[in-house]
Motif scaffolding. Structure first.
Motif, PDB file in Angstrom:
ATOM      1  N   SER A 190      27.808  71.073 -10.218  1.00  0.00           N
ATOM      2  CA  SER A 190      29.227  71.121 -10.590  1.00  0.00           C
ATOM      3  C   SER A 190      29.629  72.391 -11.333  1.00  0.00           C
ATOM      4  CB  SER A 190      29.555  69.907 -11.475  1.00  0.00           C
ATOM      5  OG  SER A 190      30.863  69.978 -11.967  1.00  0.00           O
ATOM      6  N   ILE A 191      30.837  72.871 -11.032  1.00  0.00           N
ATOM      7  CA  ILE A 191      31.390  74.012 -11.758  1.00  0.00           C
ATOM      8  C   ILE A 191      31.570  73.668 -13.238  1.00  0.00           C
ATOM      9  CG2 ILE A 191      33.794  73.377 -11.307  1.00  0.00           C
ATOM     10  CD1 ILE A 191      32.203  76.940 -11.472  1.00  0.00           C
ATOM     11  N   ALA A 205      21.728  75.986  -8.137  1.00  0.00           N
ATOM     12  CA  ALA A 205      22.894  75.204  -7.731  1.00  0.00           C
ATOM     13  C   ALA A 205      22.432  74.190  -6.683  1.00  0.00           C
ATOM     14  CB  ALA A 205      23.969  76.116  -7.156  1.00  0.00           C
ATOM     15  N   VAL A 206      22.518  72.906  -7.016  1.00  0.00           N
ATOM     16  CA  VAL A 206      22.044  71.832  -6.135  1.00  0.00           C
ATOM     17  C   VAL A 206      23.235  71.171  -5.458  1.00  0.00           C
ATOM     18  CG1 VAL A 206      20.782  69.663  -6.020  1.00  0.00           C
ATOM     19  CG2 VAL A 206      20.062  71.421  -7.646  1.00  0.00           C
ATOM     20  N   ASN A 207      23.295  71.243  -4.129  1.00  0.00           N
ATOM     21  CA  ASN A 207      24.441  70.678  -3.401  1.00  0.00           C
ATOM     22  C   ASN A 207      25.744  71.052  -4.111  1.00  0.00           C
ATOM     23  OD1 ASN A 207      22.423  69.473  -1.888  1.00  0.00           O
ATOM     24  ND2 ASN A 207      22.750  67.426  -2.709  1.00  0.00           N
ATOM     25  N   PRO A 208      25.972  72.341  -4.365  1.00  0.00           N
ATOM     26  CA  PRO A 208      27.077  72.737  -5.241  1.00  0.00           C
ATOM     27  C   PRO A 208      28.457  72.477  -4.656  1.00  0.00           C
ATOM     28  CG  PRO A 208      26.122  74.655  -4.155  1.00  0.00           C
ATOM     29  CD  PRO A 208      25.224  73.498  -3.846  1.00  0.00           C
ATOM     30  N   ASP A 209      29.413  72.211  -5.551  1.00  0.00           N
ATOM     31  CA  ASP A 209      30.798  72.135  -5.122  1.00  0.00           C
ATOM     32  C   ASP A 209      31.232  73.554  -4.719  1.00  0.00           C
ATOM     33  OD1 ASP A 209      31.741  73.590  -7.445  1.00  0.00           O
ATOM     34  OD2 ASP A 209      31.764  71.739  -8.587  1.00  0.00           O
ATOM     35  N   HIS A 215      30.189  80.986  -6.937  1.00  0.00           N
ATOM     36  CA  HIS A 215      29.639  81.659  -8.118  1.00  0.00           C
ATOM     37  C   HIS A 215      28.146  81.911  -7.936  1.00  0.00           C
ATOM     38  CE1 HIS A 215      29.838  82.766 -12.419  1.00  0.00           C
ATOM     39  NE2 HIS A 215      28.578  82.369 -12.428  1.00  0.00           N
ATOM     40  N   ALA A 216      27.437  80.915  -7.384  1.00  0.00           N
ATOM     41  CA  ALA A 216      25.998  81.067  -7.167  1.00  0.00           C
ATOM     42  C   ALA A 216      25.707  82.189  -6.177  1.00  0.00           C
ATOM     43  CB  ALA A 216      25.408  79.747  -6.661  1.00  0.00           C
ATOM     44  N   GLN A 217      26.504  82.282  -5.113  1.00  0.00           N
ATOM     45  CA  GLN A 217      26.304  83.329  -4.121  1.00  0.00           C
ATOM     46  C   GLN A 217      26.555  84.708  -4.715  1.00  0.00           C
ATOM     47  OE1 GLN A 217      29.005  82.054  -1.077  1.00  0.00           O
ATOM     48  NE2 GLN A 217      27.689  80.372  -0.387  1.00  0.00           N
ATOM     49  N   LEU A 218      27.621  84.828  -5.487  1.00  0.00           N
ATOM     50  CA  LEU A 218      27.968  86.117  -6.079  1.00  0.00           C
ATOM     51  C   LEU A 218      26.917  86.577  -7.092  1.00  0.00           C
ATOM     52  CD1 LEU A 218      31.828  85.663  -6.607  1.00  0.00           C
ATOM     53  CD2 LEU A 218      30.677  87.067  -4.880  1.00  0.00           C
ATOM     54  N   ASN A 219      26.245  85.614  -7.724  1.00  0.00           N
ATOM     55  CA  ASN A 219      25.258  85.948  -8.742  1.00  0.00           C
ATOM     56  C   ASN A 219      23.816  85.817  -8.246  1.00  0.00           C
ATOM     57  OD1 ASN A 219      26.701  86.321 -11.597  1.00  0.00           O
ATOM     58  ND2 ASN A 219      27.827  84.764 -10.440  1.00  0.00           N
ATOM     59  N   GLU A 220      23.673  85.578  -6.935  1.00  0.00           N
ATOM     60  CA  GLU A 220      22.367  85.488  -6.290  1.00  0.00           C
ATOM     61  C   GLU A 220      21.480  84.412  -6.921  1.00  0.00           C
ATOM     62  OE1 GLU A 220      20.788  89.473  -6.293  1.00  0.00           O
ATOM     63  OE2 GLU A 220      22.080  90.077  -4.628  1.00  0.00           O
ATOM     64  N   TRP A 221      22.113  83.266  -7.251  1.00  0.00           N
ATOM     65  CA  TRP A 221      21.350  82.113  -7.716  1.00  0.00           C
ATOM     66  C   TRP A 221      20.808  81.363  -6.505  1.00  0.00           C
ATOM     67  CZ3 TRP A 221      25.183  79.543 -11.744  1.00  0.00           C
ATOM     68  CH2 TRP A 221      25.330  80.412 -12.836  1.00  0.00           C
ATOM     69  N   THR A 222      19.712  80.671  -6.702  1.00  0.00           N
ATOM     70  CA  THR A 222      19.154  79.841  -5.642  1.00  0.00           C
ATOM     71  C   THR A 222      20.033  78.611  -5.425  1.00  0.00           C
ATOM     72  OG1 THR A 222      16.909  80.540  -6.164  1.00  0.00           O
ATOM     73  CG2 THR A 222      17.152  78.508  -4.888  1.00  0.00           C
TER      74      THR A 222
END
Length: 234
Positions: A190-191, A205-209, A215-222
């Motif tokens: 969740s955000i 980020a697990v099954n992210p909204d 945000h995860a993509q922009l910050n290169e999070w898994t």
């Protein structure tokens, strides 16, 4: 976030998990409201009220004080022991079928490494604590429910474990915990948990909204995709 209160020969990591829609394929508080209606403890009108507030939650705009007042109202005047018995039945009927197998595997992965697993949830402690225990977590932080001689008053206490409040509660937990951690992992869908994920060393980020996914993509999070075939909502 690295915690250094004491030194030991082996230094574990702290693994922090959100609960709802992260470890389980549902929102435990919403399922609980439905369960209370099923049991005749809460009026059916609670479902519409809760659904409207959860829509605000998905946008990061929920007033958690209002939400907790509304969802605790059916329990006011009940002894926590009575509620605990209901929660046990609720977990068996509604929560166990919703647990992600991938979540159990990830918790076990951390435990096998010697890490400490902490569940942090913006749901009442009467639900979170026993669910976290079932999942094998070492400890849990949740919204504290006020009791008067064991009787639920309908109020909450301490900092609400919600949004930045999760970070405040986690930091307080670390201060009270004598163990040193090499670093920290964090998992959420969740955000609303962006402050928590930004506070850990390794965010997932697990099954992210959609907002958290961006945000995860922009910050290169898994980004992790957890699914199972026994979701009770199907």
């Amino acid at each position: 976030m690295t915690h250094t209160n004491s030194v030991s020969s082996f230094t574990p990591y702290l693994a922090v998990f959100d609960l709802d829609e992260t470890l389980i394929a549902a929102d435990s508080a919403s399922l609980w409201s439905a369960y209370l209606v099923e049991q005749g403890i809460a009026p059916a009108s609670l479902l519409a009220t809760e659904q409207a507030m959860m829509a605000d939650y998905s946008q990061g705009n929920m007033d958690m004080n209002v939400y907790m007042t509304a969802t605790l109202a059916p329990l006011v005047g009940m002894h926590m022991d009575e509620v605990a018995n209901l929660v046990d039945d609720f977990i068996t009927s509604h929560i166990q079928p919703a647990i992600y197998e991938d979540a159990i595997a990830r918790i076990q992965w951390h435990k096998q490494r010697g890490d400490t697993v902490l569940v942090i949830s913006a749901t009442g402690e009467h639900l979170v604590t026993p669910i976290a225990r079932l999942l094998g977590a070492d400890d849990a932080l949740a919204i504290n429910v006020q009791l008067d001689n064991g009787i639920i008053t309908g109020n909450t206490t301490h900092t609400l474990c919600y949004q930045h409040g999760k970070v405040i509660r986690m930091k307080a937990w670390l201060e009270d915990n004598p163990k040193m951690f090499k670093g920290s992992y964090g998992y959420s869908d969740s955000i609303n948990d962006l402050p928590l994920l930004e506070a850990v060393d390794r965010p997932f980020a697990v099954n992210p909204d959609p907002t958290l996914a961006l945000h995860a993509q922009l910050n290169e999070w898994t980004i992790m995709d957890w699914r199972h075939d026994n979701n009770i909502l199907r």
